[in-house]
Scaffold this active site. Sequence first.
Site, PDB file in Angstrom:
ATOM      1  N   HIS A   1       0.835  -1.203   0.000  1.00  0.00           N
ATOM      2  CA  HIS A   1       0.000   0.000   0.000  1.00  0.00           C
ATOM      3  C   HIS A   1       0.871   1.255   0.000  1.00  0.00           C
ATOM      4  O   HIS A   1       1.863   1.325   0.727  1.00  0.00           O
ATOM      5  CB  HIS A   1      -0.822   0.080   1.281  1.00  0.00           C
ATOM      6  CG  HIS A   1      -1.970  -0.855   1.388  1.00  0.00           C
ATOM      7  ND1 HIS A   1      -1.822  -2.200   1.544  1.00  0.00           N
ATOM      8  CD2 HIS A   1      -3.302  -0.610   1.401  1.00  0.00           C
ATOM      9  CE1 HIS A   1      -3.025  -2.748   1.661  1.00  0.00           C
ATOM     10  NE2 HIS A   1      -3.941  -1.808   1.569  1.00  0.00           N
TER      11      HIS A   1
ATOM     12  N   GLU B   1      13.596  15.377  -4.312  1.00  0.00           N
ATOM     13  CA  GLU B   1      13.294  16.229  -5.468  1.00  0.00           C
ATOM     14  C   GLU B   1      14.346  16.049  -6.564  1.00  0.00           C
ATOM     15  O   GLU B   1      14.024  15.993  -7.754  1.00  0.00           O
ATOM     16  CB  GLU B   1      13.228  17.706  -5.044  1.00  0.00           C
ATOM     17  CG  GLU B   1      11.983  18.024  -4.225  1.00  0.00           C
ATOM     18  CD  GLU B   1      11.789  19.517  -3.997  1.00  0.00           C
ATOM     19  OE1 GLU B   1      12.773  20.282  -4.088  1.00  0.00           O
ATOM     20  OE2 GLU B   1      10.638  19.910  -3.706  1.00  0.00           O
TER      21      GLU B   1
ATOM     22  N   ASP C   1       8.583  18.719  -7.639  1.00  0.00           N
ATOM     23  CA  ASP C   1       8.687  19.807  -6.661  1.00  0.00           C
ATOM     24  C   ASP C   1       7.645  19.561  -5.583  1.00  0.00           C
ATOM     25  O   ASP C   1       6.450  19.753  -5.801  1.00  0.00           O
ATOM     26  CB  ASP C   1       8.459  21.164  -7.329  1.00  0.00           C
ATOM     27  CG  ASP C   1       8.562  22.320  -6.335  1.00  0.00           C
ATOM     28  OD1 ASP C   1       8.983  22.091  -5.178  1.00  0.00           O
ATOM     29  OD2 ASP C   1       8.191  23.453  -6.709  1.00  0.00           O
ATOM     30  N   PHE C   2       8.106  19.126  -4.423  1.00  0.00           N
ATOM     31  CA  PHE C   2       7.206  18.880  -3.292  1.00  0.00           C
ATOM     32  C   PHE C   2       6.966  20.174  -2.512  1.00  0.00           C
ATOM     33  O   PHE C   2       7.783  21.101  -2.556  1.00  0.00           O
ATOM     34  CB  PHE C   2       7.786  17.807  -2.369  1.00  0.00           C
ATOM     35  CG  PHE C   2       8.009  16.507  -3.073  1.00  0.00           C
ATOM     36  CD1 PHE C   2       6.929  15.706  -3.432  1.00  0.00           C
ATOM     37  CD2 PHE C   2       9.282  16.092  -3.415  1.00  0.00           C
ATOM     38  CE1 PHE C   2       7.119  14.517  -4.105  1.00  0.00           C
ATOM     39  CE2 PHE C   2       9.485  14.896  -4.094  1.00  0.00           C
ATOM     40  CZ  PHE C   2       8.402  14.111  -4.434  1.00  0.00           C
TER      41      PHE C   2
HETATM   42 MN    MN Z   1       2.648  -1.659   3.588  1.00  0.00          MN
HETATM   43 MN    MN Z   2       9.720  21.860  -3.155  1.00  0.00          MN
END
Ligand code: MN
Ligand code: MN
Length: 249
Positions: free
Chosen positions: A88, A223, A229-230
């Site tokens: 998951h 990144e 781009d977080f």
């Molecule tokens: Mn898991």
């Molecule tokens: Mn960022």
Amino acid sequence: MMLGNPSNATDAIVNADNYLMVKSQYSLSYNNSKLTTNWTSWHLYPNDITNAADRQDDFRADDMLPAGWYHVTESDFDYATYGFDRGHMCPSADRTSSILNNSATFLMTNMIPQAPNNNQGPWAKLEDYGRSLVNSGYELYIIGGPYGQGGKSAKGTFSILASGVVVPSYTWKIIVVIPNGNNDLSRISNTTRVIAVWMPNNNDTCPMSSLWTSYRVSVDYIESQTGYDFLSNVSSTIQDVIEASVDNQ
Ligand code: MN
Ligand code: MN
């Protein structure tokens, strides 16, 4: 997705390798060439983990994929052949407020072929740690996904499953930790805790017994690897600070 859309995913069918899927329980960018997510993001706060619902275990194809695309099924992962878990991204245990919400985590668009030692070892320990933070007064913004191609299970090294599902070489996750409250985006500052990890999808180099803390990196590192781009909705001056540091709490 309050903190941003790291790859500028859209729900245009022509955007098949960066196809935005927004669900009540999580959002993701689907990659129809890799047959996995590029990234999956969700919010976690106390109301998500009430344990009102048991684990549903109803792994199944995601009917929300465009009709003409291949739909990954539960059996594609064929554990006896490949030895990878149906791992998951948004964990089952992060969505226990209703049967509907828990069941949504078993859609195959929420699964990657994940080395069991990674999934059940440090990856699971970090998931548990996140929920422990929520149980002690925090809320979390989480984004995670696969990277690269070629992972190792107890059955060997594989780059792709027969149906075309790409086996990643790493798994990564970013967790923004803020005290439970309102106006979340405006409360993210230079001192906000951000946990980022980069873990080999490899039973040997990511052993079951290892701690999640052994795999910490900066957001900037993820990144640079992924090209995403977080935290792009956070001001760039704050991003510059919180993305450069490596969590050490
Ligand atoms: Mn898991
Ligand atoms: Mn960022």
